[in-house]
Design a protein around this motif. Structure first.
Motif, short mmCIF file in Angstrom:
data_model
loop_
_atom_site.label_atom_id
_atom_site.label_comp_id
_atom_site.label_asym_id
_atom_site.label_seq_id
_atom_site.Cartn_x
_atom_site.Cartn_y
_atom_site.Cartn_z
N ARG A 1 29.58 66.40 -41.24
CA ARG A 1 29.71 65.48 -39.79
C ARG A 1 31.46 65.99 -39.58
O ARG A 1 31.77 66.15 -38.41
N ASN A 2 32.17 66.11 -40.68
CA ASN A 2 33.61 66.48 -40.23
C ASN A 2 33.69 67.77 -39.72
O ASN A 2 34.54 68.37 -38.69
N LEU A 3 32.85 69.12 -40.23
CA LEU A 3 32.84 70.54 -39.86
C LEU A 3 32.46 70.34 -38.46
O LEU A 3 33.04 71.27 -37.57
N ARG A 4 31.42 69.77 -38.10
CA ARG A 4 31.05 69.73 -36.84
C ARG A 4 31.72 69.28 -35.89
O ARG A 4 31.90 69.61 -34.73
N LYS A 5 32.62 68.20 -36.21
CA LYS A 5 33.74 67.60 -35.19
C LYS A 5 34.80 68.44 -35.00
O LYS A 5 35.47 68.51 -33.90
N HIS A 6 35.34 69.08 -36.23
CA HIS A 6 36.47 69.48 -36.09
C HIS A 6 36.61 71.15 -36.26
O HIS A 6 37.76 71.74 -35.87
N ALA A 7 35.68 71.70 -36.83
CA ALA A 7 35.72 73.11 -37.04
C ALA A 7 35.50 74.12 -35.83
O ALA A 7 34.46 73.72 -35.29
N PRO A 8 36.12 75.30 -35.83
CA PRO A 8 35.79 76.10 -34.76
C PRO A 8 34.34 76.73 -35.24
O PRO A 8 33.82 76.63 -36.16
N ILE A 9 33.76 77.35 -34.07
CA ILE A 9 32.26 78.10 -34.39
C ILE A 9 32.48 79.59 -35.07
O ILE A 9 31.46 79.95 -35.19
N ASN A 10 33.67 80.10 -35.06
CA ASN A 10 33.74 81.21 -35.82
C ASN A 10 34.44 80.99 -36.98
O ASN A 10 35.49 80.37 -37.29
N TYR A 11 33.66 81.33 -38.31
CA TYR A 11 34.53 81.27 -39.46
C TYR A 11 35.55 81.89 -39.78
O TYR A 11 36.54 81.22 -40.48
N LEU A 12 36.00 82.96 -39.15
CA LEU A 12 37.17 83.58 -39.27
C LEU A 12 38.06 82.80 -38.68
O LEU A 12 39.41 82.96 -39.12
N ASP A 13 38.04 81.74 -38.06
CA ASP A 13 39.14 80.73 -37.37
C ASP A 13 39.29 79.86 -38.10
O ASP A 13 39.98 78.86 -37.80
N PHE A 14 38.61 79.60 -39.20
CA PHE A 14 38.66 78.26 -40.08
C PHE A 14 39.91 78.31 -40.77
O PHE A 14 40.55 79.34 -40.97
N SER A 15 40.66 77.19 -40.94
CA SER A 15 41.92 77.00 -41.54
C SER A 15 41.45 77.02 -43.10
O SER A 15 40.26 76.84 -43.60
N THR A 16 42.54 76.96 -43.80
CA THR A 16 42.19 77.14 -45.41
C THR A 16 41.52 75.75 -45.99
O THR A 16 40.50 75.72 -46.75
N ASP A 17 42.23 74.63 -45.24
CA ASP A 17 41.40 73.24 -45.31
C ASP A 17 39.79 73.29 -45.08
O ASP A 17 38.89 72.80 -45.85
N GLN A 18 39.51 73.78 -43.88
CA GLN A 18 38.17 73.77 -43.35
C GLN A 18 37.20 74.68 -44.19
O GLN A 18 36.04 74.48 -44.46
#
Length: 283
Positions: free
Chosen positions: A242-259
Motif C-alpha cells: 500500500r505504501n509503495l503504490r501510494k508514494h513510489a514512482p513507477i520507475n525503480y531507477l527513481d526510487f529513493s533509498t528508503d523506497q
C-alpha cells in the motif's frame, strides 16, 4: 452390587475426559482450517498482487525473479495436495459408508469428512503413523493418515484409527468442524462385563485419551503460532505494498533509498510466505 460405585466413577471420569478431548479436537480442527484459509489467501491473492505491482515497475530488479520462482514452486506443491484430496475425498467418504467403519460411524451418528476439512488437516500436520509426512501423501492416503492421527493413531499402533478420527472430527457448522457424537470404545463391555473389569478398562482408556489430549494441545499451540506468523507476513505485505503504490514512482531507477528498502522488505515477506506455505506441524 460389588464395585458398582467404582464402575460408575470410572465411567464418569472416562466420559469427562472424552468430552475434553472432543473440545480440543474441535479447536484444532478450527485452527487447521483457519491456517488453510490464510494460506489460500497468501497464495491466491497476496502473491498475485505483489507480482502484478513488480511487473508494473519499469526497470525492476531481476533478482526478484528468484523469489517469485520459489513462491510458484511452493504454491505448486501446496496446490497439488489440495487438488488430489479434493478429487479423492468423495471416494474416501464413499468407502467410509461400508464395512466395519460404517458401523462405528453410524453408532456415533457422525457425518463424513468434507474435502475442505480434509485439506486443512493434511496440509497442516506432519507425519502419519507410518512415519511418512502427511504432506507427502496425496488424496485418500493423506486423508486417512490425517484422520488416523486425530483418532489417536493407527489401529496397528493401538490407536482409534481413521474411524475414531471421523468420530471426533465430524463435519458440521461454518468452521467445518464439530462433534456429532462419539462411541464409547468399551460400550459392549459396559453392558455385560463385571464391575471391576469395566472400571479397570475405563480407567485405562481414560489414561490413554488423557495422553492424547496433551499431544493435541501441543499441536494446537504450534498451529496457532504458525497462524500468527503467517498473519504477520501477510499484514506486512499489505502495508508495504500500500505504501509503495501510494508514494513510489513507477520507475525503480527513481526510487529513493528508503523506497528501495521498503521494496526489499516486501520481497522478504513474500519469500517468508513461500516457506510458510508448506510448513507442517510435526507430530
Amino acid at each position: 452390587m460389588f464395585n458398582g460405585a467404582l464402575k460408575r466413577e470410572a465411567i464418569a471420569t472416562l466420559k469427562s475426559i472424552q468430552g475434553e478431548y472432543e473440545s480440543e479436537a474441535i479447536a484444532i480442527g478450527q485452527a487447521s482450517e483457519q491456517l488453510f484459509e490464510l494460506r489460500q489467501t497468501s497464495s491466491q491473492k497476496i502473491f498475485t498482487q505483489v507480482e502484478g505491482y513488480i511487473n508494473s515497475l519499469a526497470n525492476s530488479p531481476k533478482s526478484f525473479d528468484k523469489t517469485f520462482d520459489e513462491y510458484r514452486t511452493s504454491y505448486s506443491t501446496f496446490n497439488e495436495v489440495i487438488c488430489a484430496i479434493e478429487a479423492d475425498a468423495e471416494l474416501v467418504n464413499a468407502q467410509l459408508g461400508g464395512g466395519a467403519t460404517a458401523g462405528v460411524l453410524a453408532g456415533a451418528g457422525v457425518a463424513t469428512l468434507a474435502p475442505t476439512a480434509a485439506m486443512a488437516v493434511a496440509t497442516t500436520f506432519g507425519t502419519a503413523g507410518t512415519g511418512t509426512a502427511i504432506s507427502a501423501l496425496y488424496g485418500a492416503a493423506a486423508t486417512n493418515a490425517a484422520l488416523a492421527w486425530i483418532g489417536g493413531g493407527t489401529l496397528a499402533a493401538g490407536g482409534g484409527g481413521m474411524a475414531a478420527g471421523n468420530a471426533f472430527l465430524a463435519l458440521a457448522g461454518p468452521a467445518g468442524w464439530a462433534i456429532a457424537g462419539t462411541t464409547m470404545l468399551t460400550a459392549g463391555l459396559y453392558a455385560r462385563g463385571k464391575n471391576k473389569k469395566i472400571a479397570e478398562q475405563a480407567t485405562s482408556e481414560a489414561k490413554r485419551i488423557q495422553s492424547l489430549i496433551s499431544e493435541i494441545v501441543a499441536a494446537k499451540a504450534k498451529t496457532f503460532s504458525l497462524i500468527d506468523l503467517t498473519k504477520r507476513h501477510i499484514d506486512g505485505v499489505k502495508t508495504l505494498l500500500r505504501n509503495l503504490r501510494k508514494h513510489a514512482p513507477i520507475n525503480y531507477l527513481d526510487f529513493s533509498t528508503d523506497q528501495k528498502d521498503i521494496l526489499a522488505a516486501l520481497i522478504n515477506h513474500v519469500y517468508s510466505l513461500s516457506i510458510l506455505l508448506n510448513k507442517r506441524i510435526e507430530l
